[in-house]
Design a protein around this motif. Structure first.
Motif, mmCIF file in Angstrom:
data_model
loop_
_atom_site.group_PDB
_atom_site.id
_atom_site.type_symbol
_atom_site.label_atom_id
_atom_site.label_comp_id
_atom_site.label_asym_id
_atom_site.label_seq_id
_atom_site.Cartn_x
_atom_site.Cartn_y
_atom_site.Cartn_z
ATOM 1 N N LEU A 65 24.023 -1.705 41.766
ATOM 2 C CA LEU A 65 23.535 -2.786 42.617
ATOM 3 C C LEU A 65 22.435 -2.176 43.486
ATOM 4 O O LEU A 65 22.688 -1.260 44.264
ATOM 5 C CB LEU A 65 24.674 -3.333 43.492
ATOM 6 C CG LEU A 65 24.328 -4.551 44.348
ATOM 7 C CD1 LEU A 65 23.965 -5.755 43.485
ATOM 8 C CD2 LEU A 65 25.502 -4.898 45.274
ATOM 9 N N LEU A 66 21.215 -2.673 43.298
ATOM 10 C CA LEU A 66 20.076 -2.071 43.995
ATOM 11 C C LEU A 66 19.684 -2.924 45.191
ATOM 12 O O LEU A 66 19.756 -4.148 45.133
ATOM 13 C CB LEU A 66 18.891 -1.937 43.036
ATOM 14 C CG LEU A 66 19.167 -1.118 41.778
ATOM 15 C CD1 LEU A 66 17.977 -1.169 40.815
ATOM 16 C CD2 LEU A 66 19.487 0.333 42.141
ATOM 17 N N PRO A 67 19.249 -2.287 46.278
ATOM 18 C CA PRO A 67 18.793 -3.072 47.427
ATOM 19 C C PRO A 67 17.490 -3.805 47.107
ATOM 20 O O PRO A 67 16.758 -3.393 46.211
ATOM 21 C CB PRO A 67 18.577 -2.019 48.518
ATOM 22 C CG PRO A 67 18.565 -0.708 47.849
ATOM 23 C CD PRO A 67 19.138 -0.845 46.483
ATOM 24 N N PRO A 70 13.774 -0.987 48.002
ATOM 25 C CA PRO A 70 14.254 0.385 47.808
ATOM 26 C C PRO A 70 13.755 1.310 48.923
ATOM 27 O O PRO A 70 12.578 1.291 49.272
ATOM 28 C CB PRO A 70 13.645 0.783 46.465
ATOM 29 C CG PRO A 70 13.161 -0.474 45.836
ATOM 30 C CD PRO A 70 12.884 -1.441 46.940
ATOM 31 N N SER A 71 14.687 2.082 49.505
ATOM 32 C CA SER A 71 14.330 2.977 50.606
ATOM 33 C C SER A 71 14.320 4.427 50.156
ATOM 34 O O SER A 71 14.036 5.327 50.919
ATOM 35 C CB SER A 71 15.352 2.814 51.731
ATOM 36 O OG SER A 71 16.624 3.209 51.250
ATOM 37 N N GLY A 72 14.646 4.678 48.895
ATOM 38 C CA GLY A 72 14.744 6.058 48.404
ATOM 39 C C GLY A 72 16.053 6.710 48.775
ATOM 40 O O GLY A 72 16.249 7.904 48.529
ATOM 41 N N ALA A 73 16.948 5.939 49.393
ATOM 42 C CA ALA A 73 18.229 6.505 49.797
ATOM 43 C C ALA A 73 19.113 6.771 48.592
ATOM 44 O O ALA A 73 19.005 6.084 47.576
ATOM 45 C CB ALA A 73 18.934 5.547 50.758
ATOM 46 N N GLU A 124 27.240 -10.407 46.869
ATOM 47 C CA GLU A 124 26.960 -11.467 47.853
ATOM 48 C C GLU A 124 26.236 -10.925 49.087
ATOM 49 O O GLU A 124 25.644 -11.685 49.845
ATOM 50 C CB GLU A 124 28.274 -12.111 48.324
ATOM 51 C CG GLU A 124 28.953 -12.983 47.288
ATOM 52 C CD GLU A 124 30.390 -13.330 47.687
ATOM 53 O OE1 GLU A 124 30.814 -12.988 48.813
ATOM 54 O OE2 GLU A 124 31.077 -13.946 46.848
ATOM 55 N N ARG A 125 26.350 -9.616 49.311
ATOM 56 C CA ARG A 125 25.756 -9.000 50.514
ATOM 57 C C ARG A 125 24.581 -8.097 50.176
ATOM 58 O O ARG A 125 24.241 -7.205 50.941
ATOM 59 C CB ARG A 125 26.832 -8.195 51.253
ATOM 60 C CG ARG A 125 27.812 -9.087 51.959
ATOM 61 C CD ARG A 125 29.112 -8.412 52.309
ATOM 62 N NE ARG A 125 30.018 -9.390 52.911
ATOM 63 C CZ ARG A 125 30.667 -10.329 52.215
ATOM 64 N NH1 ARG A 125 30.540 -10.391 50.903
ATOM 65 N NH2 ARG A 125 31.433 -11.203 52.832
ATOM 66 N N ARG A 126 23.969 -8.342 49.039
ATOM 67 C CA ARG A 126 22.898 -7.465 48.565
ATOM 68 C C ARG A 126 21.777 -7.360 49.599
ATOM 69 O O ARG A 126 21.170 -6.298 49.756
ATOM 70 C CB ARG A 126 22.370 -8.007 47.227
ATOM 71 C CG ARG A 126 21.355 -7.105 46.600
ATOM 72 C CD ARG A 126 21.244 -7.325 45.100
ATOM 73 N NE ARG A 126 19.963 -6.782 44.668
ATOM 74 C CZ ARG A 126 18.934 -7.542 44.303
ATOM 75 N NH1 ARG A 126 19.049 -8.844 44.266
ATOM 76 N NH2 ARG A 126 17.796 -6.980 43.951
ATOM 77 N N ALA A 127 21.532 -8.447 50.319
ATOM 78 C CA ALA A 127 20.447 -8.447 51.310
ATOM 79 C C ALA A 127 20.692 -7.408 52.410
ATOM 80 O O ALA A 127 19.750 -6.895 53.008
ATOM 81 C CB ALA A 127 20.303 -9.837 51.918
ATOM 82 N N GLU A 128 21.973 -7.064 52.661
ATOM 83 C CA GLU A 128 22.284 -6.088 53.718
ATOM 84 C C GLU A 128 22.126 -4.652 53.243
ATOM 85 O O GLU A 128 22.088 -3.724 54.046
ATOM 86 C CB GLU A 128 23.742 -6.257 54.192
ATOM 87 C CG GLU A 128 24.035 -7.589 54.863
ATOM 88 C CD GLU A 128 25.540 -7.771 55.087
ATOM 89 O OE1 GLU A 128 26.217 -6.789 55.436
ATOM 90 O OE2 GLU A 128 26.020 -8.901 54.897
ATOM 91 N N LEU A 129 22.054 -4.461 51.926
ATOM 92 C CA LEU A 129 22.058 -3.098 51.373
ATOM 93 C C LEU A 129 20.741 -2.374 51.610
ATOM 94 O O LEU A 129 19.671 -2.940 51.429
ATOM 95 C CB LEU A 129 22.301 -3.127 49.863
ATOM 96 C CG LEU A 129 23.710 -3.387 49.347
ATOM 97 C CD1 LEU A 129 23.702 -3.268 47.823
ATOM 98 C CD2 LEU A 129 24.703 -2.403 49.943
ATOM 99 N N ARG A 130 20.837 -1.103 52.018
ATOM 100 C CA ARG A 130 19.650 -0.242 52.132
ATOM 101 C C ARG A 130 19.673 0.847 51.070
ATOM 102 O O ARG A 130 18.681 1.498 50.812
ATOM 103 C CB ARG A 130 19.600 0.410 53.526
ATOM 104 C CG ARG A 130 19.447 -0.572 54.669
ATOM 105 C CD ARG A 130 18.011 -1.138 54.739
ATOM 106 N NE ARG A 130 17.941 -2.262 55.652
ATOM 107 C CZ ARG A 130 18.207 -3.534 55.322
ATOM 108 N NH1 ARG A 130 18.535 -3.829 54.074
ATOM 109 N NH2 ARG A 130 18.143 -4.491 56.207
ATOM 110 N N SER A 393 25.464 2.562 53.101
ATOM 111 C CA SER A 393 24.147 1.965 52.955
ATOM 112 C C SER A 393 23.403 1.943 54.290
ATOM 113 O O SER A 393 22.200 2.171 54.349
ATOM 114 C CB SER A 393 24.307 0.551 52.413
ATOM 115 O OG SER A 393 23.078 -0.078 52.361
ATOM 116 N N VAL A 394 24.120 1.683 55.375
ATOM 117 C CA VAL A 394 23.506 1.630 56.706
ATOM 118 C C VAL A 394 23.055 3.019 57.140
ATOM 119 O O VAL A 394 21.994 3.202 57.752
ATOM 120 C CB VAL A 394 24.492 1.026 57.718
ATOM 121 C CG1 VAL A 394 23.985 1.208 59.146
ATOM 122 C CG2 VAL A 394 24.710 -0.449 57.413
#
Ligand code: NI
Length: 400
Positions: A65-67, A70-73, A124-130, A393-394
């Motif tokens: 599951l990708l944000p 993408p932040s490179g995290a 459902e919370r993909r928008a919160e993922l970093r 993720s945070v």
């Protein structure tokens, strides 16, 4: 106490039970999880994932599951095992195994259901993922050499910063969570020692080299390894479990075979124990003019939990409402787990989730024909895995 994640997981309770019951009714043995893998992959696709199947030519599969941005995290990985055991189920449950002689008697059906639950909640919370989340469904945990090692070798931990594994545990009441920092599950090694002497008439021992006397001395000598070669702060078990040799009361046999097992909590201690087994076997045999051949088959390494990963898991547990009194610091366990191979690669936490409920008859040990779990554990496990992934993720770790 309820939190949004816990409430969302609770709302998913019927689906979690349905997943678990389907998988429970259709168990497959280690290395044969073809239908299980197809079922899990189909459910993942229904949740919007694109699973990659047949990893390393096994029934293992992963799904990412990708944000959105993408932040490179580095990713966090969540692992469930998939295999059942060669046991005939005796629970009489409506969802009991439909395959005679095969049963999900260790709860791996629950592990898959909880990970599917986390897949649903996280999507459902993909928008919160970093940071990315990787779901690992692994075959063949119950049968050495296990399904974890080939998956790790195939690169399932590439780009992964931490990995978590959840095991339902029938020794702990539903609603509890147990773990520990450091060595948690044991390294296992199987011993086979063949002592060869010179057989002959029991009335003329002077013409023989009696391997039974050598074996007797060796069994006792092996017991000095733990007491004399291992530090008081370390621990180990050396058990000789089979002694075979001889055919009649008037014959000194040519050969005696000893078998046994070694359990340790670290690789250095395993190395010391195995080296001493070699030295004692060959030394004792030589002293009597006999020969000893030692074969040691290494099983899984010890599962060693990372302190930061355990902290993150416990913080997530508190965040989904698991009370302080329901969090148990466990002792190291004598059993083995191939989750160890993931933990060797990246910081990891292996967790025990309580599944026991006497009032529902869920009180039999793992690997028992009447093993069952209180399904109230399923939403708790799904919520916990979800919270761990969101917390990771945070923090936004960089790739290793
Ligand atoms: Ni298990």
């Amino acid at each position: 106490m309820s939190t949004p994640i816990r409430a969302a997981a609770q709302a998913l309770a019927d689906t979690l039970s349905a997943w678990r019951r389907h998988l429970h009714a259709h168990p497959e043995l280690s290395g044969q999880e073809a239908e299980t893998a197809r079922y899990v992959a189909a459910e993942l696709r229904r949740l919007g994932y694109q699973p990659r199947e047949q990893i390393a030519d096994t029934h293992g599969l992963i799904a990412d599951l990708l944000p959105d941005s993408p932040s490179g995290a580095a990713a966090v990985a969540l692992r469930a095992d998939m295999d059942a055991l060669p046991i005939t189920e005796e629970t009489g449950a409506t969802y009991a195994s439909r395959r005679p002689g095969v049963m999900h008697a260790c709860g791996h059906d629950a592990h898959m259901a909880m990970l599917l639950g986390a897949a649903a909640l996280l999507a459902e919370r993909r928008a919160e993922l970093r940071a990315p989340v990787r779901l690992i469904f692994q075959p063949s945990e119950e049968k050495s050499p296990g399904g974890a090692a080939p998956l790790v070798a195939a690169g399932v931990l590439n780009g992964v910063g931490e990995v978590y594994g959840l095991h339902i545990w029938s020794e702990m009441p539903v609603g509890t969570l147990g773990t520990r920092v450091g060595p948690f599950m044991s390294a296992t090694s199987e011993l086979r020692i063949t002592i060869t002497g010179r057989g002959g008439h029991a009335a003329m021992p002077q013409q023989c080299v009696d391997p039974i006397v050598v074996a007797a001395e060796l069994v006792l000598a092996l017991q000095t390894i733990v007491s004399r070669s291992i530090a008081m702060t370390d621990s180990a078990v050396v058990s000789i479990t089979q002694v075979q040799g001889g055919s009649a009361s008037n014959i000194i046999p040519e050969m005696v075979e000893l078998r046994g097992t070694v359990r340790t909590l670290s690789e250095p201690v395993r190395a010391i124990v195995c080296a001493r087994v070699h030295e004692l076997a060959t030394g004792v045999a030589r002293n009597h003019g006999a020969a000893a051949e030692v074969a040691i088959r290494e099983g899984y390494p010890a599962v060693v939990n990372d302190a930061n990963a355990v902290s993150r898991a416990l913080a997530a547990a508190r965040a989904i409402g698991i009370g302080e009194t329901d969090i148990v610091t466990m002792s190291p366990q004598g059993g083995g787990e191939d989750f160890a191979y993931y933990a060797q690669k990246v910081p990891a936490a292996f967790l025990f989730l309580g599944g026991r409920n006497e009032t529902k008859g869920c009180c039999h040990p793992h690997h028992h024909p009447r093993f069952d779990i209180d399904e109230a554990a399923l939403p708790i496990g799904a919520a916990l895995l979800t919270q761990v992934a969101l917390d990771w993720s945070v923090t936004g770790k960089t790739p290793r």
